[in-house]
Scaffold this active site. Structure first.
Site, PDB file in Angstrom:
ATOM      1  N   TYR A 149      -6.917  22.352  56.883  1.00  0.00           N
ATOM      2  CA  TYR A 149      -6.721  23.771  56.612  1.00  0.00           C
ATOM      3  C   TYR A 149      -7.058  23.915  55.136  1.00  0.00           C
ATOM      4  O   TYR A 149      -6.537  23.179  54.291  1.00  0.00           O
ATOM      5  CB  TYR A 149      -5.276  24.212  56.838  1.00  0.00           C
ATOM      6  CG  TYR A 149      -4.737  24.010  58.234  1.00  0.00           C
ATOM      7  CD1 TYR A 149      -5.566  24.075  59.343  1.00  0.00           C
ATOM      8  CD2 TYR A 149      -3.381  23.768  58.426  1.00  0.00           C
ATOM      9  CE1 TYR A 149      -5.065  23.903  60.619  1.00  0.00           C
ATOM     10  CE2 TYR A 149      -2.867  23.592  59.703  1.00  0.00           C
ATOM     11  CZ  TYR A 149      -3.709  23.651  60.797  1.00  0.00           C
ATOM     12  OH  TYR A 149      -3.201  23.481  62.056  1.00  0.00           O
ATOM     13  N   CYS A 200      -4.009  23.852  52.828  1.00  0.00           N
ATOM     14  CA  CYS A 200      -2.929  22.872  53.002  1.00  0.00           C
ATOM     15  C   CYS A 200      -2.771  22.007  51.746  1.00  0.00           C
ATOM     16  O   CYS A 200      -3.737  21.426  51.263  1.00  0.00           O
ATOM     17  CB  CYS A 200      -3.262  22.002  54.204  1.00  0.00           C
ATOM     18  SG  CYS A 200      -2.265  20.514  54.362  1.00  0.00           S
ATOM     19  N   PHE A 208      -1.398  19.091  51.412  1.00  0.00           N
ATOM     20  CA  PHE A 208      -1.683  17.691  51.699  1.00  0.00           C
ATOM     21  C   PHE A 208      -3.186  17.466  51.848  1.00  0.00           C
ATOM     22  O   PHE A 208      -3.707  16.421  51.442  1.00  0.00           O
ATOM     23  CB  PHE A 208      -0.944  17.263  52.970  1.00  0.00           C
ATOM     24  CG  PHE A 208       0.547  17.367  52.833  1.00  0.00           C
ATOM     25  CD1 PHE A 208       1.259  16.424  52.115  1.00  0.00           C
ATOM     26  CD2 PHE A 208       1.240  18.418  53.401  1.00  0.00           C
ATOM     27  CE1 PHE A 208       2.634  16.525  51.970  1.00  0.00           C
ATOM     28  CE2 PHE A 208       2.609  18.529  53.268  1.00  0.00           C
ATOM     29  CZ  PHE A 208       3.309  17.570  52.550  1.00  0.00           C
ATOM     30  N   CYS A 209      -3.884  18.431  52.416  1.00  0.00           N
ATOM     31  CA  CYS A 209      -5.348  18.346  52.479  1.00  0.00           C
ATOM     32  C   CYS A 209      -5.941  18.391  51.079  1.00  0.00           C
ATOM     33  O   CYS A 209      -6.888  17.667  50.760  1.00  0.00           O
ATOM     34  CB  CYS A 209      -5.911  19.487  53.321  1.00  0.00           C
ATOM     35  SG  CYS A 209      -5.351  19.506  55.043  1.00  0.00           S
TER      36      CYS A 209
END
Length: 334
Positions: free
Chosen positions: A107, A110, A112-113
């Site tokens: 995403y 995101c 974490f991304c």
């Protein structure tokens, strides 16, 4: 040489409470970042003058001295800039260790991304991006793992942001390099990486959805940059902002947050204290903890919460150094 830069970013979230668990399985929301970087050039000029008496040129030793001095100053400045660039340079791995194909399922917003992307960008590893529709998730139907990020490295699936970074690090650096750090440095790095995953990310959602205007600000970017159909975009923007406003209140209770802004300021001040006067936690160059903190903060930088964070705390100098160190994205254009 430090660059001024502005990041336009926001934090991505699903409209229902259950969707908070998609991004690395943690109850947090996220945001994307679009980096707009500007190079600041130092311009040097010298002034010379000539005098004349009738038709003869008169040699002016003072003007010649100025010219020599200007040249020396320019050379010194160039050398200083070169040294600065070396300190903040990217660290690409040896060409033979660079994976042939890296694909990130994400995403855009995101945290974490974005943590994984900060790592890939810093080490200058080319990667492709597949934006996942957070409602249908049709782009990851092929995988048994239904959260993001997912990283395919030469066909091998890696999941969970911290595990992705560890496994990819072993691939591109080799075990002997990964294990070469002192135990003390390694422990400090691991401590702050855990702090990012277990504490810092949980403060973000209550801040970006603090009130209705901030929730709409976040979802305006989310819907503009996520993988949505036209109908989904309209629905998610307004329904999602309203839903997350109330969800953020529950998150405050869950994580014992009384004042969300105060909690954010305290967290980043704690990080600055951990630097203890160093350019980065890793010393003269970022380590994995630096990249993790930068990665999860980068999505909110241009939201109101991110602007407040930089204005009200000491995080700005470190953040700018990290922007310079991470540099331009190594993402491959479609």
């Amino acid at each position: 040489m430090r660059r001024a830069s502005t990041l336009a970013s926001s934090v991505f979230s699903r409209t229902l409470t259950s969707t908070l668990h998609d991004c690395s399985g943690l109850s947090t929301t996220s945001a994307a970042t679009i980096n707009h970087r500007f190079l600041h050039a130092a311009l040097f000029s010298t002034t010379t003058s000539t005098g004349s008496s009738n038709t003869r040129r008169i040699f002016n030793p003072f003007s010649t001295s100025l010219g020599v001095a200007g040249a020396l100053v320019s050379a010194a400045a160039a050398a200083a800039a070169s040294l600065s660039q070396e300190v903040f340079a990217k660290e690409p791995p040896p060409a033979e260790l660079v994976p042939k194909e890296v694909v990130l399922y994400q995403y855009e917003a995101c945290p974490f991304c974005n943590k994984v992307k900060a790592y890939l960008d810093y080490y200058d590893i080319p990667y492709k991006v597949v934006e996942v529709n957070p409602i249908s998730k049709k782009e990851i139907k092929w995988s048994d793992y239904k959260k993001v990020p997912i990283l395919l490295v030469d066909g091998e699936q890696l999941v969970d942001s911290s595990a992705i970074i560890d496994k990819l690090g072993n691939k591109i650096h080799g075990k002997e390099i990964v294990d070469s750090a002192s135990d003390k440095d390694d422990d400090e790095e691991k401590k702050w990486r855990r702090w990012v995953d277990n504490h810092l990310v949980h403060i973000l959602s209550p801040n970006i959805y603090r009130n209705t205007s901030e929730a709409l600000e976040s979802f305006d970017y989310i819907t503009s940059n996520g993988n949505f159909s036209f109908t989904e975009r309209i629905t998610v923007k307004y329904a999602g902002a309203a839903a997350m406003y109330f969800v953020s209140k529950n998150l405050k209770k869950k994580y014992n947050i009384t004042d969300e802004r105060a909690a954010l300021y305290e967290a980043v001040e704690t990080w600055v204290d951990a630097l203890n006067g160093r350019e980065f936690l890793g010393g003269s160059k970022p380590n994995l903890a630096d990249l993790a903190v930068f990665g999860v903060l980068r999505p909110i930088r241009n939201l109101r919460s991110g602007r407040d964070m930089v204005e009200q705390t000491r995080i700005g100098d470190w953040y700018t150094r990290m922007e310079n160190a991470v540099g331009e994205s190594s993402r491959m254009k479609a």
